[in-house]
Design a protein around this motif. Structure first.
Motif, PDB file in Angstrom:
ATOM      1  N   GLY A  22      -4.127  -6.852 -17.811  1.00 31.87           N
ATOM      2  CA  GLY A  22      -5.096  -6.254 -16.894  1.00 31.87           C
ATOM      3  C   GLY A  22      -5.277  -4.788 -17.204  1.00 31.87           C
ATOM      4  N   PRO A  23      -6.375  -4.207 -16.713  1.00 32.36           N
ATOM      5  CA  PRO A  23      -6.631  -2.799 -17.006  1.00 32.36           C
ATOM      6  C   PRO A  23      -5.603  -1.881 -16.345  1.00 32.36           C
ATOM      7  CG  PRO A  23      -8.239  -3.655 -15.430  1.00 32.36           C
ATOM      8  CD  PRO A  23      -7.444  -4.814 -15.901  1.00 32.36           C
ATOM      9  N   ASN A  24      -5.568  -0.617 -16.759  1.00 34.60           N
ATOM     10  CA  ASN A  24      -4.671   0.366 -16.142  1.00 34.60           C
ATOM     11  C   ASN A  24      -4.928   0.425 -14.649  1.00 34.60           C
ATOM     12  OD1 ASN A  24      -5.301   2.537 -18.917  1.00 34.60           O
ATOM     13  ND2 ASN A  24      -3.547   1.229 -18.590  1.00 34.60           N
ATOM     14  N   GLY A  25      -3.868   0.494 -13.888  1.00 34.28           N
ATOM     15  CA  GLY A  25      -4.024   0.624 -12.442  1.00 34.28           C
ATOM     16  C   GLY A  25      -4.280  -0.694 -11.744  1.00 34.28           C
ATOM     17  N   ALA A  26      -4.172  -1.810 -12.463  1.00 29.17           N
ATOM     18  CA  ALA A  26      -4.441  -3.109 -11.850  1.00 29.17           C
ATOM     19  C   ALA A  26      -3.353  -3.508 -10.858  1.00 29.17           C
ATOM     20  CB  ALA A  26      -4.554  -4.178 -12.932  1.00 29.17           C
ATOM     21  N   GLY A  27      -2.160  -2.917 -11.006  1.00 26.66           N
ATOM     22  CA  GLY A  27      -1.058  -3.248 -10.098  1.00 26.66           C
ATOM     23  C   GLY A  27       0.035  -4.086 -10.761  1.00 26.66           C
ATOM     24  N   LYS A  28      -0.008  -4.176 -12.091  1.00 24.61           N
ATOM     25  CA  LYS A  28       0.993  -4.996 -12.791  1.00 24.61           C
ATOM     26  C   LYS A  28       2.395  -4.435 -12.595  1.00 24.61           C
ATOM     27  CE  LYS A  28      -1.002  -4.049 -16.744  1.00 24.61           C
ATOM     28  NZ  LYS A  28      -2.034  -3.080 -16.358  1.00 24.61           N
ATOM     29  N   SER A  29       2.540  -3.129 -12.805  1.00 26.97           N
ATOM     30  CA  SER A  29       3.869  -2.518 -12.656  1.00 26.97           C
ATOM     31  C   SER A  29       4.342  -2.600 -11.213  1.00 26.97           C
ATOM     32  CB  SER A  29       3.837  -1.046 -13.085  1.00 26.97           C
ATOM     33  OG  SER A  29       3.493  -0.944 -14.438  1.00 26.97           O
ATOM     34  N   SER A  30       3.415  -2.409 -10.282  1.00 26.92           N
ATOM     35  CA  SER A  30       3.802  -2.478  -8.867  1.00 26.92           C
ATOM     36  C   SER A  30       4.328  -3.867  -8.532  1.00 26.92           C
ATOM     37  CB  SER A  30       2.606  -2.157  -7.976  1.00 26.92           C
ATOM     38  OG  SER A  30       2.070  -0.901  -8.309  1.00 26.92           O
ATOM     39  N   LEU A  31       3.626  -4.899  -9.012  1.00 24.72           N
ATOM     40  CA  LEU A  31       4.047  -6.259  -8.721  1.00 24.72           C
ATOM     41  C   LEU A  31       5.435  -6.530  -9.321  1.00 24.72           C
ATOM     42  CD1 LEU A  31       3.285  -8.952  -7.456  1.00 24.72           C
ATOM     43  CD2 LEU A  31       2.288  -9.636  -9.634  1.00 24.72           C
ATOM     44  N   SER A  40       0.836  -1.194   0.000  1.00 24.94           N
ATOM     45  CA  SER A  40       0.000   0.000   0.000  1.00 24.94           C
ATOM     46  C   SER A  40       0.872   1.245   0.000  1.00 24.94           C
ATOM     47  CB  SER A  40      -0.948   0.002   1.197  1.00 24.94           C
ATOM     48  OG  SER A  40      -0.245  -0.348   2.358  1.00 24.94           O
ATOM     49  N   HIS A  41       0.351   2.291  -0.617  1.00 25.03           N
ATOM     50  CA  HIS A  41       1.018   3.595  -0.608  1.00 25.03           C
ATOM     51  C   HIS A  41       0.223   4.488   0.311  1.00 25.03           C
ATOM     52  CE1 HIS A  41       4.283   3.461  -3.429  1.00 25.03           C
ATOM     53  NE2 HIS A  41       3.550   2.778  -4.283  1.00 25.03           N
ATOM     54  N   GLN A  42       0.900   5.059   1.313  1.00 26.56           N
ATOM     55  CA  GLN A  42       0.182   5.725   2.398  1.00 26.56           C
ATOM     56  C   GLN A  42      -0.913   4.763   2.863  1.00 26.56           C
ATOM     57  OE1 GLN A  42       0.807   8.491  -0.208  1.00 26.56           O
ATOM     58  NE2 GLN A  42       2.633   8.811   1.001  1.00 26.56           N
ATOM     59  N   ARG A  69      11.660  -1.089 -17.052  1.00 24.04           N
ATOM     60  CA  ARG A  69      10.534  -0.370 -16.480  1.00 24.04           C
ATOM     61  C   ARG A  69       9.626   0.162 -17.578  1.00 24.04           C
ATOM     62  NH1 ARG A  69       8.769   1.289 -11.579  1.00 24.04           N
ATOM     63  NH2 ARG A  69       9.121   3.469 -12.070  1.00 24.04           N
ATOM     64  N   GLN A  70       8.375   0.414 -17.181  1.00 31.86           N
ATOM     65  CA  GLN A  70       7.408   0.921 -18.144  1.00 31.86           C
ATOM     66  C   GLN A  70       7.792   2.303 -18.651  1.00 31.86           C
ATOM     67  OE1 GLN A  70       3.495   0.866 -16.531  1.00 31.86           O
ATOM     68  NE2 GLN A  70       2.607   2.059 -18.170  1.00 31.86           N
ATOM     69  N   ASP A  71       8.265   3.143 -17.735  1.00 28.10           N
ATOM     70  CA  ASP A  71       8.499   4.541 -18.101  1.00 28.10           C
ATOM     71  C   ASP A  71       9.980   4.888 -18.007  1.00 28.10           C
ATOM     72  OD1 ASP A  71       8.565   4.086 -15.472  1.00 28.10           O
ATOM     73  OD2 ASP A  71       7.060   5.558 -14.896  1.00 28.10           O
ATOM     74  N   PRO A 109      -4.476   0.824  -0.421  1.00 27.02           N
ATOM     75  CA  PRO A 109      -3.989  -0.508  -0.787  1.00 27.02           C
ATOM     76  C   PRO A 109      -3.839  -0.634  -2.308  1.00 27.02           C
ATOM     77  CG  PRO A 109      -6.284  -0.609  -0.080  1.00 27.02           C
ATOM     78  CD  PRO A 109      -5.872   0.817   0.036  1.00 27.02           C
ATOM     79  N   ILE A 110      -2.758  -1.245  -2.740  1.00 28.93           N
ATOM     80  CA  ILE A 110      -2.497  -1.375  -4.172  1.00 28.93           C
ATOM     81  C   ILE A 110      -2.465  -2.837  -4.590  1.00 28.93           C
ATOM     82  CG2 ILE A 110      -0.714  -0.996  -5.926  1.00 28.93           C
ATOM     83  CD1 ILE A 110      -0.201   1.696  -4.486  1.00 28.93           C
ATOM     84  N   LEU A 111      -1.821  -3.673  -3.781  1.00 22.87           N
ATOM     85  CA  LEU A 111      -1.825  -5.109  -4.061  1.00 22.87           C
ATOM     86  C   LEU A 111      -2.400  -5.835  -2.853  1.00 22.87           C
ATOM     87  CD1 LEU A 111       1.743  -5.578  -5.610  1.00 22.87           C
ATOM     88  CD2 LEU A 111      -0.426  -5.329  -6.822  1.00 22.87           C
TER      89      LEU A 111
HETATM   90  N1  ADP Z   1       3.996   5.828  -6.053  1.00 25.70           N
HETATM   91  C1  ADP Z   1       2.677   5.653  -5.963  1.00 25.70           C
HETATM   92  N2  ADP Z   1       1.958   6.340  -5.049  1.00 25.70           N
HETATM   93  C2  ADP Z   1       0.625   6.162  -4.941  1.00 25.70           C
HETATM   94  N3  ADP Z   1      -0.083   5.327  -5.710  1.00 25.70           N
HETATM   95  C3  ADP Z   1       0.575   4.618  -6.639  1.00 25.70           C
HETATM   96  C4  ADP Z   1       1.978   4.734  -6.817  1.00 25.70           C
HETATM   97  N4  ADP Z   1       2.354   3.920  -7.809  1.00 25.70           N
HETATM   98  C5  ADP Z   1       1.227   3.317  -8.244  1.00 25.70           C
HETATM   99  N5  ADP Z   1       0.161   3.730  -7.538  1.00 25.70           N
HETATM  100  C6  ADP Z   1      -1.229   3.269  -7.698  1.00 25.70           C
HETATM  101  O1  ADP Z   1      -1.205   1.871  -7.655  1.00 25.70           O
HETATM  102  C7  ADP Z   1      -2.132   1.332  -8.561  1.00 25.70           C
HETATM  103  C8  ADP Z   1      -1.434   0.327  -9.438  1.00 25.70           C
HETATM  104  O2  ADP Z   1      -0.505   0.982 -10.281  1.00 25.70           O
HETATM  105  P1  ADP Z   1       0.380   0.210 -11.336  1.00 25.70           P
HETATM  106  O3  ADP Z   1       1.045  -0.909 -10.646  1.00 25.70           O
HETATM  107  O4  ADP Z   1       1.253   1.191 -12.019  1.00 25.70           O
HETATM  108  O5  ADP Z   1      -0.724  -0.341 -12.335  1.00 25.70           O
HETATM  109  P2  ADP Z   1      -0.574  -0.942 -13.800  1.00 25.70           P
HETATM  110  O6  ADP Z   1       0.861  -1.075 -14.116  1.00 25.70           O
HETATM  111  O7  ADP Z   1      -1.268  -2.234 -13.715  1.00 25.70           O
HETATM  112  O8  ADP Z   1      -1.282  -0.004 -14.721  1.00 25.70           O
HETATM  113  C9  ADP Z   1      -2.721   2.497  -9.318  1.00 25.70           C
HETATM  114  O9  ADP Z   1      -3.999   2.766  -8.795  1.00 25.70           O
HETATM  115  C10 ADP Z   1      -1.803   3.639  -9.047  1.00 25.70           C
HETATM  116  O10 ADP Z   1      -2.504   4.839  -9.013  1.00 25.70           O
END
Ligand code: ADP
Ligand code: MG
Lengths: 252, 313
Positions: free
Chosen positions: A34-43, A10-12, A81-83, A15-17
């Motif tokens: 998965g859709p945007n914001g699904a948490g793929k990049s975070s994982l 979680s960020h702050q 990385r994605q970006d 919850p993200i994953l």
């Molecule tokens: N540094 C961050 N601070 C707060 N929220 C974040 C941060 N990075 C990602 N998120 C949130 O986590 C969720 C998952 O993001 P991300 O993993 O980038 O999704 P995906 O790659 O699947 O599109 C999103 O809702 C995004 O807004």
């Protein structure tokens, strides 16, 4: 093998994953969709230790990513990385050559040079090798970054939307290269894809995420069906069959 | 190509050094030469320290417009120096050997720099935020410095006041021996870190992916920068834009950011400007004390140009 056990993030307070467990065996191509914001990049960034693990455990080939030395991990797994931005003023050959850093700490030997040239050739960058990265088109830069990840020579490749900016020719080319290293060199590729048909055509397995959870997981033929895709992406799409393979008509 | 240009820079540096030592030798030659040699060692150290610390700092911050002095590190050094006098002045600190005091000041700067900057450098800040933070740090530590100065009694105040303004003409030669050891050690470490610096310049994520432990590496580099800033600030005082000017010039001369080339190029450019400039001003362009002003003037212009170029892209 990549083993992800009960990982939450979680960020702050957001919850993200949510309690993700996933095992990716050695060898083969696994697509993460998965859709945007699904948490793929975070994982993926947790697996690649780009951000600290909060709860749960992740290991690659039995090495826990949070306690194993970074240097050791860099020889096992490469991440794109994605970006990715290339902050520094570098030529393409120099950038690709950085992939060898985990092995040579910056001192290139003959083997390194050969691997660099091979990666440049493989991604059609030989003509661009002397150009500054900041003068390239988005797709050319993306190819250079992928070549750098390849150059790292790791058993695991973690690629976050590597097809971004690539035209049809190079997108197909990259997927074929990934298939080839998986089949011939036994590499394990985990790739985030938005083009579900690319995933269907080249991956051995598709893992679908939504809202920070893994909601479906299986072989392409199991995953590319109207109900599963509707669950993941939130709308009904037709799935046709051409030459015995499912093709998703998501654009209609 | 880059190697040829480094050779040219090296030749210019040697010329500057010879000119500095030999032009206008009169009177007791042995004595004058000795005086000049001492001053030369100091100028070489200052030029090289500022150049190398600026290169490393820009690489770590991923920002070619900030320098240690723009981020207020020299103000931080002066503040640390003052704080030591303030805290330990009553214990006979002021009477200590200047080299020992200098060592203490270096350690204080290293600790303060890491404590303040490491949290900022965990991820990359954009340029605007970075500059703003630098301005705030600079103002804050200069104010704290003068606040402490006012609190200290006039005698002790005089101990540090002399070192608060850059003057290439009045070098603190009493610190030279220890400063030389520190500079040489820092330069060796910087040179050995040249490949790591190349990777650090790619940013924290890419560097981590390539096996760099970001926070530990950045902390080490900040300690190195602190040592070099301490040397130059202790020897001649704070210099605002010299580092920016030197590194911007060097980068244009060798046209690469690879540290194996850029570090020596910047160091040599620093020597040419400082030692060559000092020679010119001493003998032909009026008083040598104006060199500092001229360097800051052109450095300030370089800063504005870089800022304009950046904001346009
Ligand atoms: N540094 C961050 N601070 C707060 N929220 C974040 C941060 N990075 C990602 N998120 C949130 O986590 C969720 C998952 O993001 P991300 O993993 O980038 O999704 P995906 O790659 O699947 O599109 C999103 O809702 C995004 O807004
Ligand atoms: Mg993403």
């Amino acid at each position: 093998m990549i083993r992800i056990e009960n990982v939450s993030l979680s960020h702050q307070a957001t919850p993200i994953l949510h309690n993700i467990s996933l095992t990716i065996p050695k060898g083969g191509v696994t697509a993460l969709v998965g859709p945007n914001g699904a948490g793929k990049s975070s994982l993926l960034s947790l697996v690649a230790r780009l951000q600290p693990l909060q709860t749960g455990a992740i290991s690659i080939d039995g090495l826990p990513v949070d306690t194993t030395s970074n240097r050791t991990l860099a020889k096992i797994a490469a991440i794109l990385r994605q970006d990715s931005v290339v902050a520094s003023r570098l030529r393409v050959r120099e950038l690709v050559g950085f992939g060898r850093f985990p092995h040579n700490r910056g001192r290139l030997n003959e083997t390194d040079r050969a691997i660099i040239e091979q990666s440049l050739d493989q991604f059609d960058l030989a003509d661009l090798a002397g150009r500054f990265v900041d003068t390239l088109s988005g797709g050319q830069r993306q190819r250079a970054l992928v070549a750098m990840a390849f150059c790292q020579g790791t058993d695991y490749l973690l690629l976050d939307e590597p097809l971004n900016n690539l035209d049809m020719y190079y997108a197909r080319d990259l997927m074929r290269s990934l298939r080839q290293v998986a089949d011939e060199n036994g590499k394990t590729v985990v790739i985030v894809l938005h083009d579900i048909n690319m995933a269907g055509a080249y991956a051995d397995r598709i893992v679908a995420m939504k809202g920070g959870r893994v909601i479906a997981d299986g072989a392409p033929t199991e995953m590319l069906t109207t109900p599963v895709l509707q669950d993941v992406f939130g709308f009904a799409m037709q799935v046709a069959t051409i030459n015995g393979k499912p093709i998703v008509l998501h654009h209609l | 190509m880059a190697n040829n240009r480094i050779a040219i820079l090296a030749a210019l540096s040697v010329l500057s050094v010879i000119a500095f030592l030999t032009i206008g030798l009169r009177g007791n030659i042995g004595f004058v030469l000795e005086l000049r040699a001492i001053k030369l060692v100091a100028l070489l150290q200052v030029g090289v320290s500022i150049a190398v610390s600026t290169v490393i700092f820009q690489t770590v911050t991923g920002n070619r417009i900030v320098t240690p002095s723009i981020m207020g590190l020299d103000a931080l050094y002066l503040f640390g120096q003052m704080a030591l006098v303030f805290a330990l002045g009553g214990l006979g600190y002021s009477a200590l050997n200047p080299q020992i005091k200098f060592a203490g000041e270096v350690l204080v700067l290293m600790a303060l720099a890491c404590a303040l900057l490491l949290p900022m450098l965990r991820s990359r800040l954009d340029m605007g935020l970075m500059l703003l933070a630098g301005v705030v740090f600079g103002v804050l530590f200069r104010s704290l410095h003068s606040l402490l100065a006012r609190l200290i009694d006039p005698n002790e105040f005089a101990v540090v006041q002399g070192a608060s303004f850059a003057n290439f003409n009045a070098v603190r030669t009493d610190l030279l021996a220890f400063a030389s050891v520190l500079t040489v050690a820092a330069l060796i470490l910087a040179w050995r870190a040249r490949h790591v610096l190349d990777v650090v310049s790619l940013g924290s994520d890419t560097a981590t992916g390539l096996g760099i432990t970001w926070s530990r590496t950045v902390a080490g580099l900040l300690v190195l920068v602190s040592a070099l800033v301490a040397v130059s600030t202790a020897l001649v005082g704070p210099v605002a834009f010299f580092g920016l000017l030197v590194v911007a010039l060097a980068e244009r001369i060798v046209n690469t950011r690879r540290h194996a080339v850029l570090l020596p190029a910047a160091a040599l450019t620093g020597i040419v400007i400082l030692v060559g400039g000092q020679t010119l001003f001493q003998h032909w362009l009026g008083s040598s004390s104006t060199l500092g002003v001229v360097i800051e003037f052109f450095g300030g212009i370089a800063f504005l140009l870089l800022l304009l170029m950046r904001s346009r892209t």
